[in-house]
Scaffold this motif. Structure first.
Motif, PDB file in Angstrom:
ATOM      1  N   ASP A 114       0.828  -1.350  -0.065  1.00  0.00           N
ATOM      2  CA  ASP A 114       0.090  -0.002   0.042  1.00  0.00           C
ATOM      3  C   ASP A 114       0.681   1.363  -0.060  1.00  0.00           C
ATOM      4  OD1 ASP A 114      -2.595   1.082   0.175  1.00  0.00           O
ATOM      5  OD2 ASP A 114      -2.272   1.890   2.287  1.00  0.00           O
ATOM      6  N   THR A 115       2.043   1.301   0.771  1.00  0.00           N
ATOM      7  CA  THR A 115       2.815   2.374   0.944  1.00  0.00           C
ATOM      8  C   THR A 115       3.544   2.527  -0.559  1.00  0.00           C
ATOM      9  OG1 THR A 115       3.162   2.175   3.279  1.00  0.00           O
ATOM     10  CG2 THR A 115       4.882   3.567   1.876  1.00  0.00           C
ATOM     11  N   ALA A 266      17.150   5.744  -2.195  1.00  0.00           N
ATOM     12  CA  ALA A 266      16.412   6.924  -2.678  1.00  0.00           C
ATOM     13  C   ALA A 266      14.816   6.585  -2.548  1.00  0.00           C
ATOM     14  CB  ALA A 266      16.827   7.503  -4.248  1.00  0.00           C
ATOM     15  N   ILE A 267      14.435   5.439  -2.930  1.00  0.00           N
ATOM     16  CA  ILE A 267      13.092   5.012  -2.846  1.00  0.00           C
ATOM     17  C   ILE A 267      12.708   4.930  -1.412  1.00  0.00           C
ATOM     18  CG2 ILE A 267      11.468   3.152  -3.465  1.00  0.00           C
ATOM     19  CD1 ILE A 267      12.806   2.656  -6.242  1.00  0.00           C
ATOM     20  N   ILE A 268      13.573   4.295  -0.702  1.00  0.00           N
ATOM     21  CA  ILE A 268      13.040   3.859   0.824  1.00  0.00           C
ATOM     22  C   ILE A 268      12.913   5.281   1.455  1.00  0.00           C
ATOM     23  CG2 ILE A 268      14.234   2.972   2.958  1.00  0.00           C
ATOM     24  CD1 ILE A 268      13.290   0.873   1.090  1.00  0.00           C
ATOM     25  N   ASP A 272       9.617   5.963   3.557  1.00  0.00           N
ATOM     26  CA  ASP A 272       9.699   6.305   5.130  1.00  0.00           C
ATOM     27  C   ASP A 272       8.739   7.545   5.143  1.00  0.00           C
ATOM     28  OD1 ASP A 272      11.305   4.188   5.661  1.00  0.00           O
ATOM     29  OD2 ASP A 272      13.120   5.182   5.804  1.00  0.00           O
ATOM     30  N   ARG A 273       8.975   8.435   4.274  1.00  0.00           N
ATOM     31  CA  ARG A 273       8.352   9.799   4.480  1.00  0.00           C
ATOM     32  C   ARG A 273       6.772   9.741   4.237  1.00  0.00           C
ATOM     33  NH1 ARG A 273       7.431  14.385   1.571  1.00  0.00           N
ATOM     34  NH2 ARG A 273       8.009  13.249  -0.187  1.00  0.00           N
TER      35      ARG A 273
ATOM     36  N   ALA B  25      11.181  16.402   5.335  1.00  0.00           N
ATOM     37  CA  ALA B  25      12.111  15.318   6.211  1.00  0.00           C
ATOM     38  C   ALA B  25      11.072  14.355   6.527  1.00  0.00           C
ATOM     39  CB  ALA B  25      12.663  16.067   7.310  1.00  0.00           C
ATOM     40  N   ALA B  26      11.535  13.237   6.841  1.00  0.00           N
ATOM     41  CA  ALA B  26      10.468  11.981   7.165  1.00  0.00           C
ATOM     42  C   ALA B  26       9.856  12.468   8.646  1.00  0.00           C
ATOM     43  CB  ALA B  26      11.297  10.651   7.248  1.00  0.00           C
TER      44      ALA B  26
END
Lengths: 412, 412
Positions: A114-115, A266-268, A272-273, B25-26
């Protein structure tokens, strides 16, 4: 804006993708397909003895005692790194180069997917999927209002040549190319087939040529009962095109709901954000402690022995009992066998008869984004005991014969 | 489609809201605001003794033993209803009429809010929020690309008259009206203020007049240390306009990450359908068993005693130590005090000095959707011990004085 004549309740306030799919049943409604006296082959549930209640209890005790002040707190601190280290270790065990910066931990693989969908899909974007594919993935992709394009499977997984032809035709015609390809390369849900190594390499080339990303969903890859393991797509990925989704649902337990993503940093960073759910710290702690305490590989071997016995019994009984004209996949691992019924059988219409005979399953149409698949069913060997599986397949054979058009039934 | 000159990595494949906010930022990056020797007032964490490690351990043992085969399995069956019953009971304890069909269980309140946002917000829709408000909510709303409109607060919560004036002006001008109002009526994050009963009633009238829904986020409502409790918005809701979000994060523990939504059945049905995360069955089981085993109300009283002592010490020390020209909220419950620094103080610029003096906090600008709030800070009394809180406020006072423009500092 917000105009309503009052007759539609809240419907005018729902988002477009919600309104467009409001007639659809909730994901999981199919769990209502139960008949009290029938054996259920409907669910991809681990068999009860596969679930490590004792070791999980011990791991929880350790977390609550040793990580006392952090165990029930919000995430943060060195303690939270333990789950990332565990994931990195399990990922490397699959032959995949991986650092802590390339890991995103999620509340299960579906949450992870989903993310990914939220991070990449705008309304109207194109996503390529296997046809058939995991029903839960279709459901969640629909929330983002994309164009879902399905591509055919054969015994070696996604038909990559046909996919390549379509990509070329799309480019030629100026039609949209997919942003994402969603694939389950190992013991696919629902077909049980595995993508060949050659096709994996070709897929990566296509991703680079046509500028899309591959979402490699691999919940079953470690549950192999025969044959050799092809390399995970992410292990072959030199251009950072693969977003790999993995989970502890099948190697520890579904009820701890812990999955993760491995992808380029760069994707992670964006995952995360964008991810808005928080982490279940108690669960992450227990997973880390569980993995420290047990011999993961030895446990996998035990699990594989249990699943192998069930798969073997299912395949043997299918061979012995099903009427001619029935075909099925012969998975080397995972949870599922895909049935291709004889001409004239509709799996959804067959279900009440099958339940009366003593078996339930999921109709094939559940696994197609466009409602195809009438003549198919997914049957799972993961949950029932071997003897129950034998009874269930015998019941499926009786139901199929009973519903066969008269000529074929007499023939058989 | 997917056109890139190769210079932007994957950025051209990200969804629009991701690209638009990529510099951000995250969520949680602010946790890096720590100074090893400073007392942290930055986080809304429960104090360590508030976390019931023993009782949670007992509840997990019960789940793993008594609910043996279901405890680690996928959700399903009667067992899964236990958490819904628990939630219904806790909701009724707040004076809210509630049935099982009006409950959606989520992996924490933030996950619940995310499902609400996904169910209602199309790109460009308007959502009204309090200014300031919970930073995590702003973050997750942004993922859906809405227009976020902020409305001012005062000592009695959202300034409902000003909100009503703006709604009328919008209607008059043909401007978009909000689909949702997001509010934290009790002990608001970050201000600590509580919406008066009169304003609650007025808000419900506005929702009906202007056809929007109210998202009532109430993580702190039961943590009241003085005064009387106004009725939850959902308890006053005769038109089904309130979507109530609640959580066990503050009454049991954040680390079990269990929240829920109470709303009309027609809304719950869509939330159930849209939600793509699965349930953490072990956690839901332990929460249900925990609530069976403990005296929830007695435990709340103990928690309130611990938080009350901390709040009192914070407010006393603020009064004793802060330079004149500083104002702060005086919350009757919850976790937070909102500081209004004297003219000339920028909370973000003050932070390094404050950390040197021995305290960290979150700058007020983190809580505004539009970056206002320079002169404010959120300080939390939930986590640190009372003596640490006293030291921390003394440090904040020293830092504030040190940074005051010369004239004011001399005056003081």
């Amino acid at each position: 804006m917000n105009e309503s004549d009052g007759s539609d309740g809240y419907a005018h306030l729902f988002a477009d993708p919600v309104r467009e799919t409001m007639e659809g049943a909730a994901y999981g409604t199919w769990r209502a397909i139960t008949a009290p006296d029938a054996v259920s082959l409907a669910f991809g549930f681990p068999y009860p003895d596969a679930l490590p209640n004792g070791a999980v209890g011990d791991a929880v005790d350790t977390v609550l005692e040793v990580d006392h002040e952090d165990a029930l707190q919000y995430a943060g601190g060195d303690y939270a790194d333990a789950i990332t280290e565990t994931v990195v270790e399990r990922t490397r065990a699959r032959g995949i180069d991986c650092s802590a910066e390339e890991v995103h931990v999620a509340n299960g693989a579906t949450h992870a997917l989903d993310t990914v969908a939220q991070t990449f899909l705008d309304p109207g974007d194109t996503i390529a999927v296997e046809a058939p594919t995991f029903m839960g993935a279709i459901r969640l992709f629909r929330n983002y209002d994309p164009d879902i394009e399905g591509y055919a499977m054969d015994a070696n997984g996604l038909d990559v040549d046909a996919f390549a032809d379509d990509l070329a035709a799309r480019e030629e015609a100026g039609d949209p190319l997919p942003k994402l390809l969603y694939t389950i390369p190992d013991f696919q849900n629902p077909t049980g087939v595995t993508l060949s190594t050659e096709r994996r390499e070709r897929l990566l080339e296509l991703a680079e040529t046509y500028d899309f990303l591959i979402v490699e969903d691999d919940p079953y890859g470690q549950l192999r009962y025969e044959g050799s393991t092809p390399p995970p797509l992410r292990s072959l990925d030199e251009d950072g095109r693969v977003i790999r989704v993995d989970t502890f649902s099948k190697t520890i337990a579904p009820g701890i709901r812990t999955g993760w993503i491995v992808a380029d940093e760069a994707i992670i960073r964006e995952l995360d954000r964008i991810n808005a759910g928080g982490e279940n710290v108690l669960t992450l702690g227990l997973v880390a402690r569980y993995c420290e305490a047990i011999d993961f590989e030895a446990n996998l071997e035990e699990l594989c022995a249990g699943y192998r016995e069930r798969r073997d019994r299912m395949l043997e009984t299918l061979e012995e009992r099903m009427p001619s004209g029935t075909n099925w996949s012969e998975p080397e691992g995972g949870f599922f066998v895909w049935i291709d019924f004889p001409e004239g059988i509709d799996a959804e219409e067959l279900l009440p008869t099958a339940a009366d005979e003593g078996v339930t399953y999921l109709p094939g149409s559940y696994f197609y984004h466009d409602g195809r698949g009438d003549g198919h069913a997914r049957i799972s060997f993961s949950y029932a005991a071997p003897d129950e599986i034998e009874e269930a397949i015998a019941a499926l054979a009786r139901a199929t014969r009973a519903e066969l058009p008269a000529a074929e039934a007499a023939d058989d």
